[in-house]
Design a protein around this motif. Structure first.
Motif, PDB file in Angstrom:
ATOM      1  N   SER A  74      33.540 -17.823  -2.890  1.00  9.85           N
ATOM      2  CA  SER A  74      34.238 -19.190  -2.266  1.00  9.85           C
ATOM      3  C   SER A  74      34.068 -18.786  -1.140  1.00  9.85           C
ATOM      4  O   SER A  74      33.985 -17.554  -0.688  1.00  9.85           O
ATOM      5  N   ALA A  75      35.051 -19.428   0.246  1.00  7.78           N
ATOM      6  CA  ALA A  75      35.420 -18.925   1.624  1.00  7.78           C
ATOM      7  C   ALA A  75      35.979 -17.672   1.570  1.00  7.78           C
ATOM      8  O   ALA A  75      36.867 -16.814   2.468  1.00  7.78           O
ATOM      9  N   ASP A  76      36.673 -17.218   0.349  1.00  9.03           N
ATOM     10  CA  ASP A  76      37.934 -16.135  -0.046  1.00  9.03           C
ATOM     11  C   ASP A  76      37.385 -14.969   0.107  1.00  9.03           C
ATOM     12  O   ASP A  76      37.305 -13.493  -0.694  1.00  9.03           O
ATOM     13  N   GLY A  77      35.904 -14.713  -0.552  1.00  7.33           N
ATOM     14  CA  GLY A  77      35.552 -13.944  -1.820  1.00  7.33           C
ATOM     15  C   GLY A  77      34.696 -14.049  -2.269  1.00  7.33           C
ATOM     16  O   GLY A  77      34.252 -14.938  -2.796  1.00  7.33           O
ATOM     17  N   VAL A  78      33.921 -12.874  -3.147  1.00  7.25           N
ATOM     18  CA  VAL A  78      33.479 -13.023  -4.281  1.00  7.25           C
ATOM     19  C   VAL A  78      33.992 -13.073  -5.541  1.00  7.25           C
ATOM     20  O   VAL A  78      34.995 -11.213  -5.278  1.00  7.25           O
ATOM     21  N   THR A  79      34.002 -13.171  -6.323  1.00  8.03           N
ATOM     22  CA  THR A  79      34.596 -12.982  -7.653  1.00  8.03           C
ATOM     23  C   THR A  79      33.549 -12.616  -8.797  1.00  8.03           C
ATOM     24  O   THR A  79      32.846 -13.926  -8.989  1.00  8.03           O
ATOM     25  N   VAL A  80      33.807 -11.514  -9.326  1.00  5.69           N
ATOM     26  CA  VAL A  80      32.859 -11.196 -10.649  1.00  5.69           C
ATOM     27  C   VAL A  80      33.671 -11.769 -12.049  1.00  5.69           C
ATOM     28  O   VAL A  80      34.958 -10.620 -11.919  1.00  5.69           O
TER      29      VAL A  80
END
Length: 93
Positions: A74-80
């Protein structure tokens, strides 16, 4: 200074790793995916078995074996979000 991604690697029980990185590489059911800052939003299913490689500033890399789950950009970064995540390597200090 190079642009950074905010990365969170979360397993069912706990947050496994969180921080800033230059790139994240993960294997999804669609193939291997490299995510750099500014990547378009996407949601991918992690391939099993698979690895998530988090490339840090200065050339260090953190690698986890992951089972099940998803990768969200997302615009906020990466979440796994993984069912389980086991460290393969940690950054050397």
């Amino acid at each position: 200074m190079a642009q950074q991604l905010h990365v969170e690697l979360v397993a069912v029980e706990e947050k496994v790793w969180s921080g800033d990185a230059e790139m994240v590489v993960a294997r999804t059911t669609e193939g291997e995916l490299g995510v750099l800052p500014g990547h378009a939003p996407l949601l991918g299913q992690l391939a099993e078995p698979g690895q998530v490689r988090i490339k840090l500033a200065g050339g260090e890399q953190v690698t986890y074996e992951v089972a099940g789950g998803f990768l969200s950009v997302s615009a906020d970064g990466v979440t796994v979000l993984a069912e389980s995540a086991t460290p393969v390597s940690a950054p050397s200090r």
